[in-house]
Design a protein around this motif. Sequence first.
Motif, PDB file in Angstrom:
ATOM      1  N   ALA A  70     -41.620 -66.248  12.064  1.00 17.13           N
ATOM      2  CA  ALA A  70     -40.968 -66.382  10.759  1.00 17.13           C
ATOM      3  C   ALA A  70     -41.720 -65.554   9.734  1.00 17.13           C
ATOM      4  O   ALA A  70     -42.922 -65.309   9.870  1.00 17.13           O
ATOM      5  N   PHE A  71     -41.006 -65.130   8.700  1.00 18.02           N
ATOM      6  CA  PHE A  71     -41.688 -64.484   7.581  1.00 18.02           C
ATOM      7  C   PHE A  71     -40.919 -64.758   6.298  1.00 18.02           C
ATOM      8  O   PHE A  71     -39.731 -65.103   6.314  1.00 18.02           O
ATOM      9  N   TYR A  72     -41.632 -64.624   5.202  1.00 17.33           N
ATOM     10  CA  TYR A  72     -41.063 -64.877   3.879  1.00 17.33           C
ATOM     11  C   TYR A  72     -40.644 -63.559   3.234  1.00 17.33           C
ATOM     12  O   TYR A  72     -41.318 -62.538   3.378  1.00 17.33           O
ATOM     13  N   ILE A  73     -39.499 -63.604   2.532  1.00 21.47           N
ATOM     14  CA  ILE A  73     -39.081 -62.454   1.744  1.00 21.47           C
ATOM     15  C   ILE A  73     -38.553 -62.954   0.408  1.00 21.47           C
ATOM     16  O   ILE A  73     -37.842 -63.967   0.347  1.00 21.47           O
ATOM     17  N   ASN A  74     -38.941 -62.290  -0.658  1.00 23.87           N
ATOM     18  CA  ASN A  74     -38.476 -62.667  -1.982  1.00 23.87           C
ATOM     19  C   ASN A  74     -36.977 -62.412  -2.088  1.00 23.87           C
ATOM     20  O   ASN A  74     -36.476 -61.378  -1.646  1.00 23.87           O
ATOM     21  N   ALA A  75     -36.268 -63.361  -2.698  1.00 22.31           N
ATOM     22  CA  ALA A  75     -34.806 -63.242  -2.792  1.00 22.31           C
ATOM     23  C   ALA A  75     -34.388 -61.981  -3.548  1.00 22.31           C
ATOM     24  O   ALA A  75     -33.349 -61.381  -3.242  1.00 22.31           O
ATOM     25  N   LEU A  76     -35.183 -61.571  -4.517  1.00 22.84           N
ATOM     26  CA  LEU A  76     -34.852 -60.351  -5.258  1.00 22.84           C
ATOM     27  C   LEU A  76     -34.950 -59.127  -4.364  1.00 22.84           C
ATOM     28  O   LEU A  76     -34.145 -58.190  -4.471  1.00 22.84           O
ATOM     29  N   ASP A  77     -35.921 -59.121  -3.468  1.00 26.56           N
ATOM     30  CA  ASP A  77     -36.084 -57.988  -2.553  1.00 26.56           C
ATOM     31  C   ASP A  77     -34.944 -57.924  -1.542  1.00 26.56           C
ATOM     32  O   ASP A  77     -34.575 -56.840  -1.088  1.00 26.56           O
ATOM     33  N   VAL A  78     -34.422 -59.102  -1.176  1.00 25.11           N
ATOM     34  CA  VAL A  78     -33.319 -59.127  -0.210  1.00 25.11           C
ATOM     35  C   VAL A  78     -32.152 -58.306  -0.716  1.00 25.11           C
ATOM     36  O   VAL A  78     -31.556 -57.505   0.020  1.00 25.11           O
ATOM     37  N   TYR A  79     -31.830 -58.458  -1.994  1.00 26.85           N
ATOM     38  CA  TYR A  79     -30.659 -57.809  -2.555  1.00 26.85           C
ATOM     39  C   TYR A  79     -30.906 -56.335  -2.882  1.00 26.85           C
ATOM     40  O   TYR A  79     -29.987 -55.602  -3.198  1.00 26.85           O
ATOM     41  N   HIS A  80     -32.179 -55.935  -2.797  1.00 26.63           N
ATOM     42  CA  HIS A  80     -32.511 -54.538  -3.105  1.00 26.63           C
ATOM     43  C   HIS A  80     -33.148 -53.868  -1.894  1.00 26.63           C
ATOM     44  O   HIS A  80     -34.225 -53.290  -1.987  1.00 26.63           O
ATOM     45  N   GLY A  81     -32.483 -53.968  -0.770  1.00 28.22           N
ATOM     46  CA  GLY A  81     -32.953 -53.285   0.434  1.00 28.22           C
ATOM     47  C   GLY A  81     -33.534 -54.186   1.487  1.00 28.22           C
ATOM     48  O   GLY A  81     -33.689 -53.776   2.634  1.00 28.22           O
ATOM     49  N   GLY A  82     -33.885 -55.435   1.100  1.00 28.13           N
ATOM     50  CA  GLY A  82     -34.511 -56.341   2.057  1.00 28.13           C
ATOM     51  C   GLY A  82     -33.609 -56.762   3.198  1.00 28.13           C
ATOM     52  O   GLY A  82     -34.089 -57.201   4.245  1.00 28.13           O
ATOM     53  N   LEU A  83     -32.315 -56.620   3.007  1.00 27.77           N
ATOM     54  CA  LEU A  83     -31.385 -56.970   4.083  1.00 27.77           C
ATOM     55  C   LEU A  83     -31.608 -56.123   5.330  1.00 27.77           C
ATOM     56  O   LEU A  83     -31.214 -56.506   6.435  1.00 27.77           O
ATOM     57  N   GLY A  84     -32.265 -54.983   5.145  1.00 27.55           N
ATOM     58  CA  GLY A  84     -32.505 -54.091   6.269  1.00 27.55           C
ATOM     59  C   GLY A  84     -33.435 -54.665   7.317  1.00 27.55           C
ATOM     60  O   GLY A  84     -33.440 -54.207   8.460  1.00 27.55           O
ATOM     61  N   VAL A  85     -34.223 -55.683   6.946  1.00 26.20           N
ATOM     62  CA  VAL A  85     -35.157 -56.257   7.913  1.00 26.20           C
ATOM     63  C   VAL A  85     -34.467 -57.303   8.781  1.00 26.20           C
ATOM     64  O   VAL A  85     -35.038 -57.770   9.759  1.00 26.20           O
ATOM     65  N   MET A  86     -33.265 -57.702   8.413  1.00 29.39           N
ATOM     66  CA  MET A  86     -32.569 -58.766   9.133  1.00 29.39           C
ATOM     67  C   MET A  86     -31.696 -58.193  10.232  1.00 29.39           C
ATOM     68  O   MET A  86     -31.036 -57.179  10.056  1.00 29.39           O
ATOM     69  N   THR A  87     -31.697 -58.878  11.365  1.00 28.61           N
ATOM     70  CA  THR A  87     -30.843 -58.488  12.482  1.00 28.61           C
ATOM     71  C   THR A  87     -29.848 -59.610  12.758  1.00 28.61           C
ATOM     72  O   THR A  87     -29.974 -60.728  12.253  1.00 28.61           O
ATOM     73  N   ASP A  88     -28.873 -59.310  13.593  1.00 32.30           N
ATOM     74  CA  ASP A  88     -27.841 -60.293  13.918  1.00 32.30           C
ATOM     75  C   ASP A  88     -28.389 -61.472  14.716  1.00 32.30           C
ATOM     76  O   ASP A  88     -27.708 -62.486  14.858  1.00 32.30           O
ATOM     77  N   GLU A  89     -29.622 -61.339  15.225  1.00 35.45           N
ATOM     78  CA  GLU A  89     -30.216 -62.426  16.012  1.00 35.45           C
ATOM     79  C   GLU A  89     -31.140 -63.308  15.178  1.00 35.45           C
ATOM     80  O   GLU A  89     -31.735 -64.245  15.693  1.00 35.45           O
ATOM     81  N   ASP A  90     -31.257 -62.996  13.890  1.00 38.38           N
ATOM     82  CA  ASP A  90     -32.125 -63.762  12.998  1.00 38.38           C
ATOM     83  C   ASP A  90     -31.403 -64.988  12.441  1.00 38.38           C
ATOM     84  O   ASP A  90     -30.185 -65.126  12.555  1.00 38.38           O
TER      85      ASP A  90
END
Length: 316
Positions: A70-90
């Motif tokens: 598991a890892f933590y990501i700031n919600a603001l970062d998710v919407y500004h490119g952070g979605l790239g770290v997520m895969t369909d298996e997450d």
Amino acid sequence: MSELRKIAEQCLRDESDAILQLIPQLDENFDKVVNLLLHCKGKVVITGVGKNSHIASKMAATLSSTGTPAFYINALDVYHGGLGVMTDEDVVVALSNSGQTDELLRFVPCLQERRIPLVGISGNPESLLAKNSTYHLNVHVAHEAYPLNLAPTCSTTATLAMADAIASALVVCREFKEGDFARFHPGGSLGRRLLKTAREVMRTNELPTIPPDMPLGEAIIHISKGKLGLAVVMEGMRVMGIVTDGDVRRATENLRERFFFVPVSDVMTKTPVCVAPNTKIEEILRILNNRKIHAVLVKDEKECLVGIVDNFACYV
């Protein structure tokens, strides 16, 4: 009791009550969340905003250290490119007291489009987060801690407790053991005890060894110089026994004026506890505690003395 301590007591009572009030709120969704995380083939991505971002970070650290990547990501970062770290298996876990936090809600459609499961943890089961989550866990609290009922206190405590409850359930489901925990904490004291061996911590230089015919009066000097509270009685390369501070005290009481002239062979323990060089520190600590002793001898495959491990060495 001072006024300040009364405030502290009330705060602790409020937060304790908030945790206990979670128990009736547990339902089948908790089981489904645990099973979802247990069978996740990718990573568990945990996010939150404000105070809950710190809870999210802690939750990620706890899961990672107990076998759930598991890892933590700031919600603001998710919407500004952070979605790239997520895969369909997450699996994504989102923390929000209100369940209406804009920064979290904005990327929910992106998760739905990619069919990435979303676990919502909030204090509002009617919130948009709850309604758009794959599974939702309710961490509602009646109020924040005394006296202002404003700053996130009970709510963040409840969220943290629920996160720990999830981690605890996963530990049991994974049959996670102390040895597994040590692999993820090799630098900690627990990791040291579970992974290190006698060979790595034993004392090997200037071991306090004495012959069996040495008078106790002379043996005391060797025990003192050795600074281990003992001396190993040797005949050539063979271990004959061990003399400890305790043996010396008892001999002083029993032998009185004869004490200084009696050979150590008369008072030594003839069956000292010995371990192999590859014995784990955790096992040595168990032996020391069960036998109520403070040191063990380390002998190699040829039964030769190669070192001594005491309590202090196990913890340094």
